[in-house]
Design a protein around this motif. Structure first.
Motif, mmCIF file in Angstrom:
data_model
loop_
_atom_site.group_PDB
_atom_site.id
_atom_site.type_symbol
_atom_site.label_atom_id
_atom_site.label_comp_id
_atom_site.label_asym_id
_atom_site.label_seq_id
_atom_site.Cartn_x
_atom_site.Cartn_y
_atom_site.Cartn_z
ATOM 1 N N VAL A 1 17.366 27.588 -17.189
ATOM 2 C CA VAL A 1 18.613 27.763 -16.252
ATOM 3 C C VAL A 1 19.861 26.680 -16.857
ATOM 4 O O VAL A 1 20.870 27.384 -16.776
ATOM 5 C CB VAL A 1 18.076 27.400 -14.672
ATOM 6 C CG1 VAL A 1 19.205 27.262 -13.869
ATOM 7 C CG2 VAL A 1 17.070 28.337 -14.207
ATOM 8 N N GLU A 2 19.346 25.636 -17.056
ATOM 9 C CA GLU A 2 20.413 24.724 -17.647
ATOM 10 C C GLU A 2 21.237 25.004 -18.731
ATOM 11 O O GLU A 2 22.424 25.088 -19.066
ATOM 12 C CB GLU A 2 19.872 23.169 -17.590
ATOM 13 C CG GLU A 2 19.096 22.584 -16.428
ATOM 14 C CD GLU A 2 18.282 21.592 -16.403
ATOM 15 O OE1 GLU A 2 17.704 21.359 -17.731
ATOM 16 O OE2 GLU A 2 17.760 20.910 -15.515
ATOM 17 N N SER B 1 16.956 32.088 -1.702
ATOM 18 C CA SER B 1 16.457 31.149 -0.638
ATOM 19 C C SER B 1 15.522 30.201 -1.430
ATOM 20 O O SER B 1 15.030 29.976 -2.413
ATOM 21 C CB SER B 1 15.110 31.932 0.108
ATOM 22 O OG SER B 1 14.152 32.557 -0.417
ATOM 23 N N VAL B 2 15.503 29.029 -0.690
ATOM 24 C CA VAL B 2 14.641 27.649 -0.847
ATOM 25 C C VAL B 2 13.431 27.908 -0.011
ATOM 26 O O VAL B 2 13.645 27.694 1.241
ATOM 27 C CB VAL B 2 15.314 26.342 -0.881
ATOM 28 C CG1 VAL B 2 14.163 25.296 -1.239
ATOM 29 C CG2 VAL B 2 16.466 26.526 -1.750
ATOM 30 N N CYS B 3 12.061 28.016 -0.497
ATOM 31 C CA CYS B 3 11.019 28.097 0.582
ATOM 32 C C CYS B 3 9.939 27.083 0.234
ATOM 33 O O CYS B 3 9.889 26.801 -0.896
ATOM 34 C CB CYS B 3 10.460 29.534 0.438
ATOM 35 S SG CYS B 3 11.797 30.884 0.858
ATOM 36 N N HIS B 4 9.086 26.708 1.330
ATOM 37 C CA HIS B 4 8.138 25.877 1.010
ATOM 38 C C HIS B 4 6.814 26.756 0.222
ATOM 39 O O HIS B 4 6.609 28.004 0.255
ATOM 40 C CB HIS B 4 7.276 25.591 2.107
ATOM 41 C CG HIS B 4 6.453 24.224 1.883
ATOM 42 N ND1 HIS B 4 5.031 24.480 1.684
ATOM 43 C CD2 HIS B 4 6.638 23.116 2.207
ATOM 44 C CE1 HIS B 4 4.672 23.018 1.669
ATOM 45 N NE2 HIS B 4 5.410 22.270 1.978
ATOM 46 N N SER B 5 6.403 25.890 -0.896
ATOM 47 C CA SER B 5 5.419 26.501 -1.770
ATOM 48 C C SER B 5 4.203 27.385 -1.080
ATOM 49 O O SER B 5 3.511 28.162 -1.868
ATOM 50 C CB SER B 5 4.833 25.513 -2.887
ATOM 51 O OG SER B 5 4.301 24.425 -2.324
ATOM 52 N N GLN C 1 21.114 22.314 -5.432
ATOM 53 C CA GLN C 1 21.920 22.459 -6.674
ATOM 54 C C GLN C 1 21.607 23.383 -7.629
ATOM 55 O O GLN C 1 22.313 23.822 -8.198
ATOM 56 C CB GLN C 1 21.715 20.804 -7.041
ATOM 57 C CG GLN C 1 22.403 20.692 -8.310
ATOM 58 C CD GLN C 1 24.038 20.656 -8.198
ATOM 59 O OE1 GLN C 1 24.411 20.455 -7.030
ATOM 60 N NE2 GLN C 1 24.789 21.409 -8.943
ATOM 61 N N GLN C 2 20.110 23.356 -7.682
ATOM 62 C CA GLN C 2 19.972 24.291 -8.846
ATOM 63 C C GLN C 2 20.037 25.814 -8.496
ATOM 64 O O GLN C 2 20.424 26.916 -9.330
ATOM 65 C CB GLN C 2 18.358 24.391 -9.017
ATOM 66 C CG GLN C 2 17.907 23.061 -9.745
ATOM 67 C CD GLN C 2 16.505 22.607 -9.391
ATOM 68 O OE1 GLN C 2 15.522 23.196 -8.578
ATOM 69 N NE2 GLN C 2 15.976 21.332 -9.918
ATOM 70 N N LEU C 3 20.201 26.145 -6.947
ATOM 71 C CA LEU C 3 20.676 27.487 -6.595
ATOM 72 C C LEU C 3 21.982 27.673 -7.224
ATOM 73 O O LEU C 3 22.434 28.608 -7.755
ATOM 74 C CB LEU C 3 20.642 27.514 -5.009
ATOM 75 C CG LEU C 3 19.480 27.953 -4.398
ATOM 76 C CD1 LEU C 3 19.512 28.029 -2.980
ATOM 77 C CD2 LEU C 3 18.865 29.219 -4.980
ATOM 78 N N ARG C 4 22.937 26.618 -7.107
ATOM 79 C CA ARG C 4 24.241 26.913 -7.524
ATOM 80 C C ARG C 4 24.335 27.022 -8.919
ATOM 81 O O ARG C 4 25.351 27.885 -9.508
ATOM 82 C CB ARG C 4 24.905 25.405 -7.020
ATOM 83 C CG ARG C 4 26.444 25.541 -7.324
ATOM 84 C CD ARG C 4 27.076 24.171 -7.056
ATOM 85 N NE ARG C 4 28.740 24.264 -7.051
ATOM 86 C CZ ARG C 4 29.457 23.356 -6.999
ATOM 87 N NH1 ARG C 4 28.919 22.114 -6.851
ATOM 88 N NH2 ARG C 4 30.933 23.447 -7.167
ATOM 89 N N ASP D 1 26.571 17.530 -5.491
ATOM 90 C CA ASP D 1 27.397 18.180 -4.955
ATOM 91 C C ASP D 1 26.465 19.226 -4.158
ATOM 92 O O ASP D 1 25.601 19.430 -4.734
ATOM 93 C CB ASP D 1 28.113 19.137 -5.843
ATOM 94 C CG ASP D 1 29.125 18.486 -6.726
ATOM 95 O OD1 ASP D 1 29.237 17.075 -6.491
ATOM 96 O OD2 ASP D 1 29.962 19.130 -7.555
ATOM 97 N N ASP D 2 26.850 19.525 -3.045
ATOM 98 C CA ASP D 2 25.907 20.305 -2.351
ATOM 99 C C ASP D 2 26.403 21.956 -2.167
ATOM 100 O O ASP D 2 27.614 22.060 -1.666
ATOM 101 C CB ASP D 2 25.614 19.827 -0.868
ATOM 102 C CG ASP D 2 24.769 20.447 0.002
ATOM 103 O OD1 ASP D 2 24.035 21.376 -0.489
ATOM 104 O OD2 ASP D 2 24.650 20.043 1.203
ATOM 105 N N CYS D 3 25.835 22.826 -2.374
ATOM 106 C CA CYS D 3 26.112 24.289 -2.280
ATOM 107 C C CYS D 3 26.172 24.796 -1.022
ATOM 108 O O CYS D 3 26.325 25.821 -0.689
ATOM 109 C CB CYS D 3 25.170 25.146 -3.131
ATOM 110 S SG CYS D 3 23.444 25.227 -2.819
#
Length: 304
Positions: free
Chosen positions: A158-159, A72-76, A35-38, A300-302
């Motif tokens: 971001v927000e 991308s979303v990656c593991h820390s 959601q934050q990516l979106r 909502d899912d991006c």
């Protein structure tokens, strides 16, 4: 364990989703990061070419080039250099498949959904080997990151940026946060509100009682009265800050906590050490819960 969980390709000028990896995981934090990516994708023109958003276990990385952003979303646990290697490989593959004219003419979301096959192969390569096929690529990216490190982006930034970009700054991100929904109030939050109301009541009762005596004794102890009322006002404002969204929340929270601590230290002669610790502990709990209560995002899912 998968180190790269989700990939997203968007057009920078308007945030139009071009392609995304198919994902079947229902991890709560992953859904939040998506959601934050979106949210970020709608304001890419306001951000640098490379950026990072830190999360609890999952981080967001993005690279923008020639009007397209690769996210991308990656593991820390995945090294930053390898995350950006993945994005560079993703960029290379995408530009090989699609030219700038086709990208600029795209009018509907996910016009290049077939690119998901390439994304999945690239993800599998990184998740199995832990990095790019060529070590020279990793070395080049590490050197580039050393010279030009990616900007660390705060989620609150971001927000707020997204609110400005969509023309809702006065309505959606106002000081009172009228149209911003926060996460549901938790049981510790209710306890904090009850204790804060109790502290506020004690302060105002003691203040009024002391004021009656002060006015009879030629205004001696007027600053003690002021300290009680300042503490009362701050307790009430802490309740408001927890319940409603506000800009500069962190600054306001610490300012209120600081005033409450100073007021109680000033009243040390009129309160014993246990009463003082109780009031400061309640204020600290309220501050902590206020800072950790975030804006509620829609589900909502991006992704696709």
């Amino acid at each position: 364990m998968s180190l790269i969980l989700f990939a997203f390709v968007v057009r920078v000028r308007d945030g139009l989703p071009l392609s995304a990896s198919t994902d079947f995981e229902h991890n709560k934090e992953l859904q939040e990061r998506k959601q934050q990516l979106r949210t970020i994708s709608k304001s890419l023109s306001r951000f640098p070419e490379r950026g990072t958003v830190k999360g609890q276990k999952l981080n967001i990385y993005f690279v923008s080039s020639e009007g397209v952003s690769y996210m991308s979303v990656c593991h820390s646990s995945l090294p930053v250099a390898k995350a950006f290697c993945f994005l560079e490989d993703l960029r290379w593959e995408f530009t090989t498949c699609f030219n700038s004219t086709v990208i600029s003419l795209a009018a509907r979301p996910y016009p290049f959904l077939e690119f998901d096959t390439t994304i999945q192969k690239l993800k599998q390569q990184y998740n199995q080997s832990g990095g790019p096929a060529l070590e020279v690529t990793l070395a080049e990216v590490q050197e580039d990151l050393r010279i030009r490190p990616p900007q660390l982006i705060n989620l609150d930034e971001v927000e707020l940026t997204n609110g400005t970009a969509n023309g809702h700054l006065e309505q959606g991100v106002s000081s009172t946060g009228v149209n911003q929904r926060l996460e549901p109030v938790t049981a510790p939050g209710i306890l904090s509100l009850v204790l804060n109301i109790m502290c506020a009541s004690l302060n105002v009762i003691r203040g009024v009682h002391l004021a009656e005596n002060t006015f009879q004794d030629d205004y001696e102890g007027i600053w003690n009265v002021a300290a009680f009322f300042f503490a009362f006002i701050c307790c009430a404002l802490q309740c408001h800050l927890y319940l409603f969204h506000s800009s500069l929340k962190k600054l306001k929270s610490f300012l209120l906590l600081g005033v409450i601590v100073l007021c109680n230290l000033y009243l040390l002669g009129l309160r014993n050490i246990w009463q003082l610790l109780f009031h400061i502990s309640v204020a600290s709990l309220s501050t902590s819960l206020t800072l950790t209560r975030r804006i509620h995002h829609r589900t909502d899912d991006c992704g696709v």
